[in-house]
Design an enzyme around this catalytic site. Structure first.
Site, PDB file in Angstrom:
ATOM      1  CD  GLU A   1      -3.030   1.071   2.171  1.00 31.19           C
ATOM      2  OE1 GLU A   1      -3.506   2.078   2.716  1.00 31.19           O
ATOM      3  OE2 GLU A   1      -3.520  -0.067   2.312  1.00 31.19           O
ATOM      4  CE  LYS A   2       0.681   3.425   4.578  1.00 30.87           C
ATOM      5  NZ  LYS A   2      -0.007   2.212   5.075  1.00 30.87           N
TER       6      LYS A   2
ATOM      7  CG  ASP B   1      -2.446  -0.418   5.317  1.00 30.55           C
ATOM      8  OD1 ASP B   1      -1.360  -1.017   5.254  1.00 30.55           O
ATOM      9  OD2 ASP B   1      -2.544   0.800   5.554  1.00 30.55           O
TER      10      ASP B   1
ATOM     11  CG  ASP C   1      -7.977  -0.803   6.137  1.00 30.51           C
ATOM     12  OD1 ASP C   1      -7.690  -0.924   4.928  1.00 30.51           O
ATOM     13  OD2 ASP C   1      -7.578   0.154   6.827  1.00 30.51           O
TER      14      ASP C   1
ATOM     15  CE1 TYR D   1      -3.094  -0.304   8.655  1.00 38.23           C
ATOM     16  CE2 TYR D   1      -5.009  -1.132   9.831  1.00 38.23           C
ATOM     17  CZ  TYR D   1      -4.464  -0.381   8.810  1.00 38.23           C
ATOM     18  OH  TYR D   1      -5.289   0.301   7.946  1.00 38.23           O
TER      19      TYR D   1
ATOM     20  NE  ARG E   1      -3.987   5.262   8.563  1.00 41.21           N
ATOM     21  CZ  ARG E   1      -4.349   6.417   8.008  1.00 41.21           C
ATOM     22  NH1 ARG E   1      -5.586   6.615   7.634  1.00 41.21           N
ATOM     23  NH2 ARG E   1      -3.472   7.375   7.835  1.00 41.21           N
TER      24      ARG E   1
END
Length: 653
Positions: free
Chosen positions: A7-8, A103, A105, A328, A330
């Site tokens: 994701e990043k 991520d 989610d 993680y 979030r």
């Protein structure tokens, strides 16, 4: 060649670190010794196409154009990440196998999936795409995750749910923002009146609280307390419980409003014997509070240190990505998978300075529960926790909370004696409540001022042991005069608490039940940014720790139908999106119902009175206020998108 798409960049580096060396770093990717490759997104590389991409006439804002509903949805490449998307396009074509490493989610699932679909990956390659779920960036945790890959197709419904949410937010945010901004302009207000399914109900909460405070009229009420003495010369106090006969002199919360009545009771019980009705003593245990989700961490950090939700989120991202000291961040979950308990000894050893040396790694609190773990588990420290001494002030404060909450899981329960005494004095009923600490347990980790049994102010520390033969005497009756107080203004902590516990503010029983099942208003990842957006738009203001609605914010709420101001619509959306993610409902039916409702709301906006929008203060030319970063430095948030009414306003949640 296997291509891992993170994701990043920080997540990509963590994945690469789990593989052997030597590795070759190129622009936008890392090549592994066996020829496989790790690359990354930079958040969303794609965004919903602008209205004028569908039709050039939408460049101007016109009520007659609304609602704008695309028949063939389009993505557009984000200007500042086009280069990275180009690199991914080439790598995806070369790859034999793709591994989705967004991520864990809903948003992370869509973020990589949208790139795969945009780059027209073949059906067979999509079918074979695997899913890598990482919530801890330490090498050992990443290696574990790499050995537990799942089929990405298992998460198709989750991706559809995220897509439905994104498109619904675009439709409502863009169309209703244009509608009310145009109506505001007709009334003389030249700013953007942004509408969002989450931000607007939050603003509505603050407006309602401000009005409630302004309209509040304080009133006196009275309590009667009996001062009791035992035959052993022990002393305690018992509070009068008014009977039904006193109802005419009480308010809806059973508070006595008549001073003569209270004085009469106090006089009648003075120097009178007290008869014991019941004396109950129970030794109780209190389990440690669960580890943190992001919202609960933000609430506690706001209470303890006055940090904003955005500051806490920014700090957590640094602790997760740069320092790799927490899992993680979030996360909306407060539970841990049973398998994670095996890591406890190593994590506790790393937390030695914070009290880990006194924790029992064999202890297993109720936090470990596989059935309660969703896409990601609670926020906890990692084995890199030993680096705590190198953290900055804000980082240290936030990490300290996370570490303490985790350590509590390995401490004994808090034990206390709960006492409840009921008396009859001169025909009146009185009660006394007591709480006596026995073993501190996990509360030993709390600051001294918090190291006590939580309860009402009327709870006494210790009550005497009484039995049916106890001789008791009321030495005097005392009237205590109190004053009702207005509800407190919202703060960062209480506003976050309201967002996560939004069901308390809903009257409709069905809607309340839905909101109890969901995570409230917004998500763990978006709540902080939504609150920040309301400040940037000039709809909210701060006075010290207090959060209030501005004149413009109140005027906007006054013009809107209840459906947009209350959380009911959001609750129904979330319930539908949750059913989509579970495969119990379809994306298409959700969008059809939503579009029908949007047509009705746009029609209503054209007829709404706009008198409240007249004579408002001019919008700020600097809507992006300075705020402190996690390091304590001031920064100014800016946007490349201008928010004038001639352009578009980015729809927000």
């Amino acid at each position: 060649m296997i291509l891992y798409i993170a994701e990043k960049p920080s997540l990509a580096r963590a994945i690469a670190a789990a593989f052997p060396s030597p590795q070759k770093k190129e622009e936008g990717c890392i090549w592994l010794p066996n020829g496989d490759c790790v690359s990354w997104c930079i958040g969303h590389l794609l965004e919903q196409a602008e209205p004028h991409e569908y039709n050039p006439i939408y460049k101007s804002w016109n009520l007659d154009h609304l609602p704008i509903v695309p028949t063939d949805w389009q993505w557009q490449e984000k200007a500042n990440t086009k280069k990275q998307l180009g690199i991914l396009k080439k790598l995806i074509k070369k790859a034999d196998v793709l591994v989705h490493a967004g991520d864990p989610d809903r948003e992370g699932q869509l973020l990589v999936d949208e790139v795969l679909h945009y780059t027209k990956v073949s059906v067979q390659k999509l079918k074979n795409t695997q899913r890598l779920l990482i919530s801890d960036l330490t090498p050992s945790a990443v290696k574990k995750a790499l050995h537990n890959l799942r089929s990405n197709s298992e998460f198709a419904d989750l991706s559809r749910s995220a897509l439905g949410r994104a498109r619904a937010d675009w439709l409502f945010g863009l169309n209703l923002t244009r509608a009310y901004t145009i109506r505001g302009r007709q009334a003389g207000y030249q700013g953007v009146l942004s509408i969002g399914r989450v931000q607007t109900p939050i603003l509505g909460l603050v407006v309602a609280r401000d009005k409630e405070r302004e309209d509040f009229i304080p009133k006196n009420f009275y309590q009667v307390w009996a001062h009791i003495q035992t035959e052993k010369n022990e002393h305690f106090q018992a509070k009068w419980l008014p009977s039904d006969a006193c109802q005419p002199y009480m308010d809806e919360e059973n508070r006595v409003l008549s001073l003569p009545l209270a004085q009469n009771v106090a006089q009648r019980i003075s120097n009178q014997p007290a008869t014991l009705i019941d004396a109950n003593y129970k030794q109780k245990k209190q389990s440690p509070p669960l580890p943190y989700s992001l919202s609960t961490l933000q609430i506690d950090a706001a209470k303890a240190f006055g940090l904003s939700a955005q500051q806490v989120l920014d700090t957590c991202q640094i602790l997760y990505e740069r320092h790799q000291m927490i899992t993680y961040p979030r996360s909306d979950c407060r539970y841990l998978p049973n398998q994670q308990h095996k890591d406890a000894p190593a994590i506790l050893a790393a937390l030695k300075q914070a009290g880990g040396d006194k924790a029992d790694p064999s202890r297993k609190s109720k936090a470990w529960n596989d059935k309660q773990v969703t896409a990601h588990h609670a926020i906890i420290p990692t084995t890199q926790a030993h680096k705590a001494a190198s953290l900055g002030k804000t980082e240290s404060l936030v990490f300290g909370l996370i570490a303490r909450q985790y350590l509590m899981q390995f401490y004994p329960d808090y034990e206390y004696l709960a006492s409840h005494i009921t008396l009859d004095i001169a025909g009146g009923r009185f009660e006394a409540k007591g709480s006596t600490p026995i073993k501190a347990g996990w509360k030993a980790l709390l600051p001294d001022k918090k190291n006590h049994q939580d309860g009402e102010d009327e709870t006494q520390n210790e009550l005497p042991r009484l039995d049916k033969n106890s001789s008791l005497w009321c030495t005097k009756g005392e009237v205590k005069e109190k004053v009702t107080t207005a509800p407190a203004a919202f703060t960062d902590a209480s506003l976050l608490g309201a967002m996560t516990g939004i069901s308390r503010y809903v009257k409709d029983k069905k809607i309340r039940a839905i909101l109890k099942e969901t995570d409230g208003l917004g998500t763990e990842a978006t709540r902080a940014s939504i609150i920040e957006l309301l400040f940037k738009r000039g709809f909210l203001t701060r006075q010290g720790k207090q959060i209030n609605a501005s004149q413009t914010g109140r005027a906007l709420i006054a013009c809107l139908p209840d459906q947009l101001v209350t959380p009911d619509m959001t609750a129904q959306w979330e319930a539908s999106l949750n059913r989509i993610s579970l495969g119990e409902s379809s994306y298409q039916s959700f969008m059809t119902d939503l579009e029908d409702n949007l047509h009705q709301l746009i029609s209503r906006s054209k007829d709404v009175p706009t008198s409240a929008l007249q004579n408002l203060p001019a919008p700020s030319k600097k809507p992006f206020a300075k705020r402190k970063t996690a390091s304590g430095k001031k920064t100014t948030t800016t946007s490349r998108r201008k928010t004038t009414t001639k352009k578009r306003s980015k729809p927000a949640s």
